[in-house]
Design an enzyme around this catalytic site. Structure first.
Site, PDB file in Angstrom:
ATOM      1  N   CYS A 265      36.958  33.183  53.157  1.00  0.00           N
ATOM      2  CA  CYS A 265      37.195  34.053  51.999  1.00  0.00           C
ATOM      3  C   CYS A 265      37.477  33.140  50.816  1.00  0.00           C
ATOM      4  CB  CYS A 265      38.359  34.994  52.260  1.00  0.00           C
ATOM      5  SG  CYS A 265      38.123  36.073  53.702  1.00  0.00           S
ATOM      6  N   ALA A 266      36.429  32.513  50.301  1.00  0.00           N
ATOM      7  CA  ALA A 266      36.588  31.325  49.472  1.00  0.00           C
ATOM      8  C   ALA A 266      36.904  31.595  48.005  1.00  0.00           C
ATOM      9  CB  ALA A 266      35.320  30.474  49.562  1.00  0.00           C
ATOM     10  N   ALA A 267      36.297  32.622  47.416  1.00  0.00           N
ATOM     11  CA  ALA A 267      36.435  32.823  45.973  1.00  0.00           C
ATOM     12  C   ALA A 267      37.889  33.094  45.600  1.00  0.00           C
ATOM     13  CB  ALA A 267      35.555  33.988  45.537  1.00  0.00           C
ATOM     14  N   PRO A 268      38.328  32.598  44.429  1.00  0.00           N
ATOM     15  CA  PRO A 268      37.571  31.873  43.400  1.00  0.00           C
ATOM     16  C   PRO A 268      37.462  30.363  43.630  1.00  0.00           C
ATOM     17  CG  PRO A 268      39.774  32.276  42.597  1.00  0.00           C
ATOM     18  CD  PRO A 268      39.704  32.923  43.968  1.00  0.00           C
ATOM     19  N   GLY A 270      39.850  27.756  44.766  1.00  0.00           N
ATOM     20  CA  GLY A 270      40.878  26.720  44.653  1.00  0.00           C
ATOM     21  C   GLY A 270      41.024  25.913  45.931  1.00  0.00           C
ATOM     22  N   ASP A 333      41.727  32.276  54.478  1.00  0.00           N
ATOM     23  CA  ASP A 333      42.729  32.678  53.477  1.00  0.00           C
ATOM     24  C   ASP A 333      42.523  34.172  53.264  1.00  0.00           C
ATOM     25  OD1 ASP A 333      44.655  32.603  51.468  1.00  0.00           O
ATOM     26  OD2 ASP A 333      43.204  32.049  49.932  1.00  0.00           O
ATOM     27  N   CYS A 386      49.093  35.019  51.029  1.00  0.00           N
ATOM     28  CA  CYS A 386      50.116  34.858  49.992  1.00  0.00           C
ATOM     29  C   CYS A 386      51.023  36.080  49.981  1.00  0.00           C
ATOM     30  CB  CYS A 386      49.489  34.609  48.613  1.00  0.00           C
ATOM     31  SG  CYS A 386      48.327  35.884  48.074  1.00  0.00           S
TER      32      CYS A 386
END
Length: 448
Positions: A265-268, A270, A333, A386
């Site tokens: 779940c890469a975007a955006p 960081g 993530d 998070c």
């Protein structure tokens, strides 16, 4: 020169009337405004602060006004929020200024007939606050959940979650921390600059920075900085913006040069770009996400940081059979409630619900089950969120391990021991560690 209070009113009306996210509404008014640095800072504080403190400000209106907050005309309620926020939380603004500018705000926005209401409510609060014989004008309910929720402006259900997890003293400290303005952290790109080089360049430009323990690439900006894009090293790819707790995630995965790594779940982006830096930009990183628009941000940041090892894959990570047992390391993530970032994203406290947390926990379990199939025997997967909600963290991991006996938790490196939990993961508690709330655990595929 634009009026920061009028712009704050317009941004908040966009949030309350049209459902805009606070950061987007603020960006819209900033884009077309000419403001000096002080007014820009005031505008940002007013928009974020009144959004954070909405419950407390409503409680004051309920106590001081002839009508309850929810009965007030929506625009009047916003103007009262802005005035009361300045009186209660912004010590640098004189009370007369907070009152008078709020009255003028009412007159300028078709509420001239209600300007007297604004004047009366705000002056009453100012009188009560200035009287040394009186207590805080805010009257609090006796029950701990409602008391903390009213005092610190959180929904009762969030307070209850934290009380059950942390107890009352820790919960109050966490509430206080989440109501502070967020910090801004940089992650140095070691392929382009050293932390010494960036630190020296920032100080030469009059920007104060602070190093952070356990994070060799992190610098925290101190005070107002102006435009981020104008700071030394931005165009050269020396650094990127990333909160320090998010930086811990890639260090926990600890990818090696020439690995095949998948960021589910890469975007955006960081963490994706951080993985590339840790791998010395050697190997392959598949950056997967179903949001094509957000992947464009990842591509832009990849180009600015001058990284070559990242490949883009658009789609739902629950449906990528081509990755089965191809990865040395996988980062999940996971989409989450974001309850560890409430100071940075003030809308979340009002938008998120227990039902939404339940929906997310199901999605997180599905993503974890699928992305685990991508890992080679002996490979690792880091699950991160998070949020501080156990339903999205420990419960998801426990359920996964019960269903997958050939997986186990893998101990974090000693350098991250300050964040260790008894269950073998890492948890960042904002009020203790001075960074966003995060949960992360390293899992290992030990084979059949």
């Amino acid at each position: 020169m634009a009026n920061p209070r009028q712009l704050a009113f317009l941004a908040l009306r966009d949030v309350h009337s049209h459902g805009a996210f606070t950061d987007i509404a603020l960006d819209r008014v900033l884009r077309n405004a000419t403001l000096n640095r002080a007014d820009r800072a005031l505008l940002t504080d007013l928009v974020y602060g009144t959004t954070r403190q909405a419950r407390t400000l409503d409680a004051l209106i309920d106590q001081l006004g002839k009508k309850k907050a929810h009965q007030q005309p929506p625009d009047l309620r916003l103007i009262l929020h802005l005035g009361l926020y300045q009186l209660r939380y912004l010590q640098r603004i004189p009370p007369y200024s907070a009152v008078n500018t709020s009255v003028e705000l009412a007159k300028a926005n078709q509420l001239k007939g209600l300007a007297g209401v604004v004047n009366g409510v705000l002056r009453q609060y100012a009188r009560l606050k200035s009287n040394p014989q009186s207590y805080d004008p805010l009257q609090l309910p006796p029950h701990p959940i409602q008391r903390l929720g009213t005092l610190y402006s959180f929904p009762d259900w969030i307070i209850e979650v934290w009380l059950n997890q942390l107890g009352i003293e820790e919960t109050e400290a966490l509430c206080q921390w989440f109501n502070q303005p967020p910090t801004l952290d940089l992650r140095i790109n070691p392929l382009k600059a050293s932390i010494d080089t960036v630190e020296t360049a920032m100080q030469a430009a009059g920007v104060q920075v602070q190093r952070l323990p356990q994070l060799p690439q992190a610098l925290r900006l101190k005070g107002s900085t102006g435009s981020i894009q104008k700071l030394p090293g931005f165009n050269e790819g020396w650094w990127t913006i990333q909160d320090s707790s998010a930086q811990l995630v890639s260090h926990l995965l600890n990818p090696q040069p020439n690995d095949v790594v998948i960021d589910a779940c890469a975007a955006p982006g960081g963490k994706t770009t951080h993985l590339a830096e840790l791998m010395c930009d050697r190997g392959t990183i598949w950056a997967c996400d179903q949001a094509a628009s957000r992947l464009k941000k990842l591509q832009a940041n990849t180009q600015r940081l001058q990284l070559q090892s990242i490949q883009i894959c658009t789609g739902d990570s629950r449906d990528f059979p081509q990755f089965t047992q191809t990865a040395d390391a996988v980062l999940l993530d996971a989409p989450c409630s974001g309850l560890g970032t409430l100071h940075r994203r003030p809308d979340i406290r009002w938008r998120c619900t227990p039902a939404r947390v339940q929906e997310l926990s199901v999605l997180q379990g599905e993503l974890l089950t699928q992305t685990a199939t991508w890992v080679k025997p002996g490979g690792v997967l880091v699950y991160a969120t998070c949020t501080l909600h156990t339903q999205e963290n420990e419960a998801v991991i426990q359920a996964f391990l019960e269903r997958h006996p050939h997986w186990c938790t893998d101990a974090p490196p000693p350098t991250l021991s300050a964040f260790s939990t008894p269950q073998g993961g890492l948890k960042v508690l904002p009020h203790q560690h001075q960074m966003d709330g995060f949960f992360m655990v390293r899992l290992k595929n030990i084979g059949d």
